[in-house]
Design a protein around this motif. Sequence first.
Motif, PDB file in Angstrom:
ATOM      1  N   ARG A 216      74.478  58.774  26.420  1.00 16.73           N
ATOM      2  CA  ARG A 216      73.621  59.251  25.408  1.00 16.73           C
ATOM      3  C   ARG A 216      72.552  59.695  25.695  1.00 16.73           C
ATOM      4  NH1 ARG A 216      78.435  57.451  24.151  1.00 16.73           N
ATOM      5  NH2 ARG A 216      78.338  55.841  21.738  1.00 16.73           N
ATOM      6  N   THR A 217      72.803  60.776  25.699  1.00 15.64           N
ATOM      7  CA  THR A 217      71.453  61.894  26.025  1.00 15.64           C
ATOM      8  C   THR A 217      70.293  61.955  24.470  1.00 15.64           C
ATOM      9  OG1 THR A 217      72.516  62.858  27.483  1.00 15.64           O
ATOM     10  CG2 THR A 217      70.619  64.240  26.867  1.00 15.64           C
ATOM     11  N   ILE A 218      69.166  61.689  24.986  1.00 20.53           N
ATOM     12  CA  ILE A 218      68.306  61.559  23.581  1.00 20.53           C
ATOM     13  C   ILE A 218      66.869  62.681  24.497  1.00 20.53           C
ATOM     14  CG2 ILE A 218      66.614  60.157  22.781  1.00 20.53           C
ATOM     15  CD1 ILE A 218      68.654  57.792  24.781  1.00 20.53           C
ATOM     16  N   GLY A 247      70.158  51.292  33.882  1.00 20.99           N
ATOM     17  CA  GLY A 247      71.255  52.037  33.661  1.00 20.99           C
ATOM     18  C   GLY A 247      70.686  53.226  32.804  1.00 20.99           C
ATOM     19  N   VAL A 248      68.815  53.552  33.207  1.00 21.30           N
ATOM     20  CA  VAL A 248      68.285  54.501  31.934  1.00 21.30           C
ATOM     21  C   VAL A 248      67.646  55.053  33.248  1.00 21.30           C
ATOM     22  CG1 VAL A 248      66.599  54.163  30.456  1.00 21.30           C
ATOM     23  CG2 VAL A 248      68.711  52.287  30.547  1.00 21.30           C
ATOM     24  N   ARG A 338      74.080  55.771  31.545  1.00 23.57           N
ATOM     25  CA  ARG A 338      74.329  54.903  30.856  1.00 23.57           C
ATOM     26  C   ARG A 338      72.908  55.443  29.518  1.00 23.57           C
ATOM     27  NH1 ARG A 338      72.004  50.961  27.490  1.00 23.57           N
ATOM     28  NH2 ARG A 338      70.192  49.606  29.071  1.00 23.57           N
ATOM     29  N   LEU A 339      72.000  55.600  29.728  1.00 22.70           N
ATOM     30  CA  LEU A 339      71.762  55.954  28.720  1.00 22.70           C
ATOM     31  C   LEU A 339      70.049  57.474  29.874  1.00 22.70           C
ATOM     32  CD1 LEU A 339      69.458  53.244  27.029  1.00 22.70           C
ATOM     33  CD2 LEU A 339      71.524  55.209  26.041  1.00 22.70           C
ATOM     34  N   ILE A 340      70.061  59.027  28.980  1.00 21.32           N
ATOM     35  CA  ILE A 340      69.550  59.346  29.723  1.00 21.32           C
ATOM     36  C   ILE A 340      68.387  60.643  28.649  1.00 21.32           C
ATOM     37  CG2 ILE A 340      69.999  61.774  31.053  1.00 21.32           C
ATOM     38  CD1 ILE A 340      72.804  61.830  30.959  1.00 21.32           C
ATOM     39  N   PHE A 341      67.029  60.121  28.249  1.00 23.32           N
ATOM     40  CA  PHE A 341      65.957  60.591  27.823  1.00 23.32           C
ATOM     41  C   PHE A 341      65.242  61.131  29.082  1.00 23.32           C
ATOM     42  CE2 PHE A 341      66.235  56.014  26.756  1.00 23.32           C
ATOM     43  CZ  PHE A 341      66.221  55.861  26.042  1.00 23.32           C
ATOM     44  N   ILE A 342      65.260  62.372  27.853  1.00 21.41           N
ATOM     45  CA  ILE A 342      64.935  64.759  28.069  1.00 21.41           C
ATOM     46  C   ILE A 342      63.471  64.452  27.736  1.00 21.41           C
ATOM     47  CG2 ILE A 342      65.565  66.430  28.579  1.00 21.41           C
ATOM     48  CD1 ILE A 342      68.235  66.000  28.700  1.00 21.41           C
ATOM     49  N   ASP A 343      62.401  64.667  28.675  1.00 23.88           N
ATOM     50  CA  ASP A 343      61.042  64.636  28.196  1.00 23.88           C
ATOM     51  C   ASP A 343      61.195  66.832  28.548  1.00 23.88           C
ATOM     52  OD1 ASP A 343      58.451  65.885  28.050  1.00 23.88           O
ATOM     53  OD2 ASP A 343      57.561  64.619  29.397  1.00 23.88           O
TER      54      ASP A 343
END
Length: 466
Positions: A216-218, A247-248, A338-343
């Motif tokens: 999931r991408t946030i 996995g973050v 599993r999780l991708i947080f994009i600044d």
Amino acid sequence: MSTETTATWPRVEAVIKDDGTGEVSIGGTVHQIRTGSLPDARTAVISLVAQTADKLGRRVRASMSDPDGDWPLIIHADGTVEPDETAEAKPRQRPEASTEPEPGEKPAEEVSSPEPKTEAESEASSSPVDQDTAHQAPGWVRSAEQQAETAATVTSYPSRRERRQSFLTQEQAEEPATKGWRGSFTRMGIRMSPNEAERAERADVQAVSQHWPGPRTIAIVNGKGGAGKTPSTALLAAVFARYGGAGVLTWDNNQTRGTLGWRTEQGPHEATLLELLPQVERLLSTGAQSADLAHYVHHQTRDRFDVLRSKPMELASAQRVDAEDVGSIHQVASKYYRLIFIDSGNDESDPMWRRMIDHTDQLVVATTTRDDHAEAGALLLEALAERDERSARLAEQAVVIVNQADPKAHASDLTRVATGYRDLAREAITIPHDPAMVDGVLRYGSLRPATQRAWLAAGAAVARGL
């Protein structure tokens, strides 16, 4: 007459009473009938037998017994019921109420004799219509349309397997309170149930602890600098990694001096996404291993997430990243995290910003209580709503995080901005001012308890969109 043999039909027998109770046996399996009236009981029986007919792919013969008689019927899968002409119906005459007065009761007043019947009326009363009607099983025979109208009002009766409670069923006992005076009693050996605030916190913890199928991408966005995108990126990632495990990844997708690397721990190297890009093909190969990424990302030892930095010391012209590069980096990130947080950066027209949106599953708008930050975030959501159908869904389901960056701001300022976003986004969460968020490396454990709780609530709001 049908050429079907009786032997090929399951034996169906039903007995129901005036009070709406009874039972129906289908092929030896008995189903209890409990309704409020005789008509409802008939409908319940028809529904059960029609299900059998549907499973068999053919109509079913049934013998029905009720206070009005014994009725041989044929029931179809669509609920249509017709008389079975191969068997004899046996109507019953219900006993009439006695007209004799009870002891001590005055006799009823005599009524005048009825007018004599005409010849036509006499013929009608003596005709065999009543017998024919009786053979038609009044109250049972109906069309598919009639059955559909009444079936919706009848309770569906569970099978024997459904009625039996499994031996494997276990009730989950609620854990005792751990916070406040209730938690104090628990630690003294007096078991206390948690209050609503602790239950709400547990629900938020459960939300951010989930593992979803597939990555999931946030994306954390706002067209103005200083709106809180970097703190929101790091602290949301910390919440999900602390409670949900490894996995973050956080990724600084910024052409112009992204500061995510300044606000997070540095690993034993200085690598950035510029060093990762030439290795994309190798990292996507079958021989690559997750540990290979440690050459390019910076692990946060306390908050347990990784950081893919940009190079804030370089000019944008020296580290230009295009839309194709964004796609390549996202491929690598999706393979290992599993999780991708994009600044994100501030230029919403930049192809790399737009490509980020194409990969986004959940949008987060970061803002402070400043009017220009709040307005920039609102304009961004309105622009996305007009971009295309997918972007419009992202905007509609966005989570807004309102950060009280200014210590002089009031709680009413947070409420005002959050309320202003309620019609633009799915949820708006407020974060109180905290000195640990102002400068230096961002660490979840350095925050005040109230701030940690607010970020946990923000994470749960994000999780609800994943």
